[in-house]
Design a protein around this motif. Structure first.
Motif, PDB file in Angstrom:
ATOM      1  N   ALA A  35       0.849  -1.196   0.000  1.00  0.00           N
ATOM      2  CA  ALA A  35       0.000   0.000   0.000  1.00  0.00           C
ATOM      3  C   ALA A  35       0.879   1.239   0.000  1.00  0.00           C
ATOM      4  CB  ALA A  35      -0.927  -0.004   1.206  1.00  0.00           C
ATOM      5  N   VAL A  36       1.522   1.464  -1.144  1.00  0.00           N
ATOM      6  CA  VAL A  36       2.413   2.616  -1.277  1.00  0.00           C
ATOM      7  C   VAL A  36       1.678   3.737  -1.969  1.00  0.00           C
ATOM      8  CG1 VAL A  36       4.538   3.462  -2.365  1.00  0.00           C
ATOM      9  CG2 VAL A  36       4.480   1.198  -1.326  1.00  0.00           C
ATOM     10  N   GLU A  37       1.766   4.921  -1.401  1.00  0.00           N
ATOM     11  CA  GLU A  37       1.066   6.083  -1.946  1.00  0.00           C
ATOM     12  C   GLU A  37       1.787   6.643  -3.155  1.00  0.00           C
ATOM     13  OE1 GLU A  37       1.192   8.472   1.492  1.00  0.00           O
ATOM     14  OE2 GLU A  37      -0.108   7.170   2.641  1.00  0.00           O
ATOM     15  N   LYS A  59      -2.517  10.818  -0.088  1.00  0.00           N
ATOM     16  CA  LYS A  59      -2.209  10.349   1.264  1.00  0.00           C
ATOM     17  C   LYS A  59      -3.258   9.336   1.715  1.00  0.00           C
ATOM     18  CE  LYS A  59       1.532  12.666   2.106  1.00  0.00           C
ATOM     19  NZ  LYS A  59       2.819  11.950   2.269  1.00  0.00           N
ATOM     20  N   LEU A  60      -2.803   8.163   2.116  1.00  0.00           N
ATOM     21  CA  LEU A  60      -3.696   7.092   2.538  1.00  0.00           C
ATOM     22  C   LEU A  60      -4.588   7.515   3.701  1.00  0.00           C
ATOM     23  CD1 LEU A  60      -4.330   4.056   2.096  1.00  0.00           C
ATOM     24  CD2 LEU A  60      -2.614   3.553   3.815  1.00  0.00           C
ATOM     25  N   TYR A  92      -6.008   0.419  -3.230  1.00  0.00           N
ATOM     26  CA  TYR A  92      -4.703  -0.092  -3.646  1.00  0.00           C
ATOM     27  C   TYR A  92      -4.815  -1.516  -4.198  1.00  0.00           C
ATOM     28  CZ  TYR A  92      -2.769   3.914  -1.202  1.00  0.00           C
ATOM     29  OH  TYR A  92      -2.462   5.190  -0.811  1.00  0.00           O
ATOM     30  N   LEU A  93      -5.847  -2.221  -3.773  1.00  0.00           N
ATOM     31  CA  LEU A  93      -6.024  -3.613  -4.184  1.00  0.00           C
ATOM     32  C   LEU A  93      -7.007  -3.755  -5.338  1.00  0.00           C
ATOM     33  CD1 LEU A  93      -6.331  -5.071  -0.563  1.00  0.00           C
ATOM     34  CD2 LEU A  93      -4.289  -5.017  -1.986  1.00  0.00           C
ATOM     35  N   LEU A  99       0.351  -6.113   1.748  1.00  0.00           N
ATOM     36  CA  LEU A  99       1.551  -6.910   1.969  1.00  0.00           C
ATOM     37  C   LEU A  99       1.915  -7.001   3.448  1.00  0.00           C
ATOM     38  CD1 LEU A  99       3.934  -8.481   0.804  1.00  0.00           C
ATOM     39  CD2 LEU A  99       5.115  -6.304   0.450  1.00  0.00           C
ATOM     40  N   ALA A 100       1.649  -5.943   4.197  1.00  0.00           N
ATOM     41  CA  ALA A 100       1.999  -5.929   5.622  1.00  0.00           C
ATOM     42  C   ALA A 100       1.322  -7.062   6.388  1.00  0.00           C
ATOM     43  CB  ALA A 100       1.614  -4.585   6.235  1.00  0.00           C
ATOM     44  N   TYR A 101       0.177  -7.556   5.871  1.00  0.00           N
ATOM     45  CA  TYR A 101      -0.557  -8.622   6.543  1.00  0.00           C
ATOM     46  C   TYR A 101       0.113  -9.992   6.374  1.00  0.00           C
ATOM     47  CZ  TYR A 101      -4.654  -5.627   7.351  1.00  0.00           C
ATOM     48  OH  TYR A 101      -5.514  -4.640   7.779  1.00  0.00           O
ATOM     49  N   MET A 102       1.125 -10.080   5.526  1.00  0.00           N
ATOM     50  CA  MET A 102       1.784 -11.355   5.256  1.00  0.00           C
ATOM     51  C   MET A 102       2.844 -11.700   6.307  1.00  0.00           C
ATOM     52  SD  MET A 102       0.304 -12.447   2.526  1.00  0.00           S
ATOM     53  CE  MET A 102      -1.192 -11.581   3.040  1.00  0.00           C
TER      54      MET A 102
END
Length: 336
Positions: free
Chosen positions: A165-167, A171-172, A186-187, A217-220
């Protein structure tokens, strides 16, 4: 002025070959700088000898496409022209013979370029495949198609789709809603591919059963992913640490596809792309293959290919300028 005459098979639908108002022939004339006239079941090509020969090869390829029962569109014509100009033609039998998957409408999904075919072959023959190339080459779409096929054939028990999730300008934190609402944009490309393959209701059913997971990705981190087909999209926006974390999640019975475009890195200045580092670190490991797609494999609007080429030329000129400036500064420093 050279001329060549081509007799067309009686079973060929001339409208399908020529296009509406001879649009296909006009595209050939412009792309190969020849003149083309048609009368009954005969085409006459005129122009410079080399161009006439190439136009004949392209028409032969288009006839083969029609004889296979497939339609002709602008993308196929432009691809045939490119291949004939750069590679002296190609065997049309190499394309479109294998059905990769069937979408929710029952339509077969097939490769449209030789680059895409090699990409699919790499997926079939390796545990981890990196699909690297510009926008519009079908990296993510074909990866999702292969994942759905594997799930339907019970080769895996679940599909996991992820991306960083790169901006890229926005801004997220300013997006409305909870965390899931914030990361969903993002997905979205991954959702779109799944909807195309399974339909909205089919996708929802698989998600409810836990057979499809879409997550940042952070959830992996901290997980071991067994018996899964895993797709990491937009991998150029991972850091080397994130890429290593992702690749080491892969468990027994799993396969992974990593897709990205190294020309569109949105990481902050000074941050290395995990995809670029992976190209250097993992290039000689058995079971891992890097499949490189180019602007020739773009299957979106023809303008996309032209845009990509223009940016490649610009980036090349800028890199050359940076090298020259660096050399000049070094020379000035030496003299001082």
């Amino acid at each position: 002025m050279n001329q060549r005459q081509i007799e067309l098979p009686q079973e060929i639908d001339l409208q399908s070959l020529f296009g509406s108002f001879d649009s296909n022939l006009k595209l050939l004339e412009k792309g190969l700088e020849v003149g083309i006239t048609s009368r009954d079941n005969c085409i006459k090509i005129s122009g410079e000898e080399e161009n006439v020969e190439k136009a004949g090869e392209v028409i032969t390829i288009l006839l083969q496409i029609l004889q296979k029962g497939e339609s002709i569109d602008e993308q196929k014509i432009l691809y045939a022209i490119t291949m004939v100009q750069e590679n002296g033609g190609f065997d049309i039998k190499l394309l479109g013979d294998d059905c990769i998957a069937v979408n929710h409408k029952g339509n077969p999904i097939k490769t449209k370029t030789l680059g895409q075919k090699k990409y699919i072959e790499a997926i079939n023959n390796n545990t981890i495949v990196f699909g690297i190339g510009p926008a519009g080459t079908g990296k993510t779409y074909l990866a999702v198609a292969k994942a759905v096929t594997a799930l339907r054939n019970k080769e895996v028990s679940r599909i996991i789709l992820t991306r960083p999730a790169v901006e890229a300008g926005e801004k997220l934190g300013f997006l409305p809603g909870d965390l899931q609402n914030k990361v969903d944009p993002y997905l979205r490309p991954l959702y779109d591919g799944m909807y195309e393959m399974l339909g909205g209701e089919g996708f929802a059913r698989y998600q409810e059963r836990g057979m499809i997971e879409v997550a940042p990705l952070a959830y992996m981190r901290g997980r071991t992913l067994d018996n899964a087909f895993i797709i990491l999209d937009e991998a150029q926006n991972t850091t080397p640490e994130q890429m290593k974390m992702f690749l080491t999640r892969i468990g027994f019975g799993s396969r992974a596809i990593v897709t990205g475009d190294i020309t569109q890195v949105d990481l902050p200045d000074g941050k290395k792309s995990g995809l670029k580092v992976a190209q250097r670190v993992l290039k000689n490991i058995e079971g891992i293959e890097f499949s490189i797609l180019t602007d020739k494999d773009v299957v979106r609007h023809p303008l996309v290919q032209k845009i990509i080429k223009a940016y490649e030329k610009y980036d090349s000129e800028q890199e050359k300028k940076r090298r020259n400036d660096k050399d000049n500064n070094r020379e000035r420093a030496r003299k001082n």
